[in-house]
Design an enzyme around this catalytic site. Sequence first.
Site, PDB file in Angstrom:
ATOM      1  N   GLY A  12       0.772  -1.244   0.000  1.00 59.95           N
ATOM      2  CA  GLY A  12       0.000   0.000   0.000  1.00 59.95           C
ATOM      3  C   GLY A  12       0.801   1.291   0.000  1.00 59.95           C
ATOM      4  O   GLY A  12       0.290   2.325   0.420  1.00 59.95           O
ATOM      5  N   HIS A 109       1.632   0.730 -13.274  1.00 59.43           N
ATOM      6  CA  HIS A 109       2.442  -0.452 -13.577  1.00 59.43           C
ATOM      7  C   HIS A 109       3.914  -0.050 -13.503  1.00 59.43           C
ATOM      8  O   HIS A 109       4.285   1.016 -14.017  1.00 59.43           O
ATOM      9  CB  HIS A 109       2.100  -0.967 -14.980  1.00 59.43           C
ATOM     10  CG  HIS A 109       2.826  -2.230 -15.331  1.00 59.43           C
ATOM     11  ND1 HIS A 109       2.443  -3.462 -14.820  1.00 59.43           N
ATOM     12  CD2 HIS A 109       3.924  -2.451 -16.090  1.00 59.43           C
ATOM     13  CE1 HIS A 109       3.290  -4.387 -15.276  1.00 59.43           C
ATOM     14  NE2 HIS A 109       4.190  -3.804 -16.042  1.00 59.43           N
ATOM     15  N   GLU A 179       6.906   6.114  -9.129  1.00 58.86           N
ATOM     16  CA  GLU A 179       5.465   5.856  -8.976  1.00 58.86           C
ATOM     17  C   GLU A 179       4.838   6.848  -8.000  1.00 58.86           C
ATOM     18  O   GLU A 179       3.732   7.352  -8.217  1.00 58.86           O
ATOM     19  CB  GLU A 179       5.230   4.431  -8.466  1.00 58.86           C
ATOM     20  CG  GLU A 179       5.608   3.352  -9.462  1.00 58.86           C
ATOM     21  CD  GLU A 179       5.293   1.959  -8.934  1.00 58.86           C
ATOM     22  OE1 GLU A 179       4.248   1.790  -8.290  1.00 58.86           O
ATOM     23  OE2 GLU A 179       6.102   1.042  -9.163  1.00 58.86           O
TER      24      GLU A 179
HETATM   25  C1  GRF Z   1       3.630  -1.069  -7.448  1.00 57.03           C
HETATM   26  O1  GRF Z   1       4.925  -1.344  -7.907  1.00 57.03           O
HETATM   27  C2  GRF Z   1       2.691  -0.871  -8.607  1.00 57.03           C
HETATM   28  O2  GRF Z   1       3.309  -0.377  -9.752  1.00 57.03           O
HETATM   29  C3  GRF Z   1       2.200  -2.272  -8.885  1.00 57.03           C
HETATM   30  O3  GRF Z   1       2.115  -2.885  -7.626  1.00 57.03           O
HETATM   31  C4  GRF Z   1       3.024  -2.253  -6.721  1.00 57.03           C
HETATM   32  C5  GRF Z   1       2.232  -1.859  -5.526  1.00 57.03           C
HETATM   33  O4  GRF Z   1       3.051  -1.347  -4.510  1.00 57.03           O
HETATM   34  N1  GRF Z   1       0.955  -2.257  -9.613  1.00 57.03           N
HETATM   35  P1  GRF Z   1       2.377  -0.678  -3.248  1.00 57.03           P
HETATM   36  O5  GRF Z   1       1.450  -1.724  -2.632  1.00 57.03           O
HETATM   37  O6  GRF Z   1       1.647   0.530  -3.707  1.00 57.03           O
HETATM   38  O7  GRF Z   1       3.504  -0.346  -2.328  1.00 57.03           O
END
Ligand code: GRF
Length: 206
Positions: A12, A109, A179
Amino acid sequence: MKNIAVFASGRGSNFSTILGKIQAGEIAARVTCLISDRAQPPVFDIAREAGIPTYWISRKHFANPDDYVNFLLGVLSQHAVDLIVLAGYLKMIPIPVVQKYRGAILNIHPALLPNFGGHGLYGSKVHEAVLASGVKTTGATVHFVDEHYDTGPIIKQEQVAVLEHDTPESLAHRVLEAEHRLYPEVVRAFCEGKIKLIDHKVQWSL
Ligand code: GRF
């Protein structure tokens, strides 16, 4: 003010980053529910601390797919959801949900789609594939969700250089930092009405 449902299966960190921006008043939205396919993912702790209702909704709980879909749609409608944010959610979104919320479901992603995406490419597998391929640039992609894994219209990407001595872990770390910049920015733009899906194409207005 948009109502957001977050779907997540794991740790998360993206959810937490977006929630922080909402709480700081930088994104005009509220997270009205958090939905997971798992019973007790770590992400539930973040939601509960913020007083956000959590739901464990698994296809396995229902005798048939229609009951599952109807339950899911019922929860989304009960929480007046305008936007679904997938943040590390590992299951497919059922087609009727995609159809009802088309243009209002975002996913992130950890690679530059359309490369290194699709069924089975998640988590460290993505970064292993990137390193094995020898590409020099990877990154993060936010896209609208369609009926398939990782194929929906791309909204925004941030590039990350692949370094000579990178491991899947070191690369994942830098991509995750990207991200955490990219996803809140796109969620904010969506909530401000600046991103729309029209005829399967992404339209930005500034
Ligand atoms: C992230 O790397 C996202 O790109 C992928 O899943 C991961 C989730 O990480 N879809 P988090 O749970 O937000 O730390």
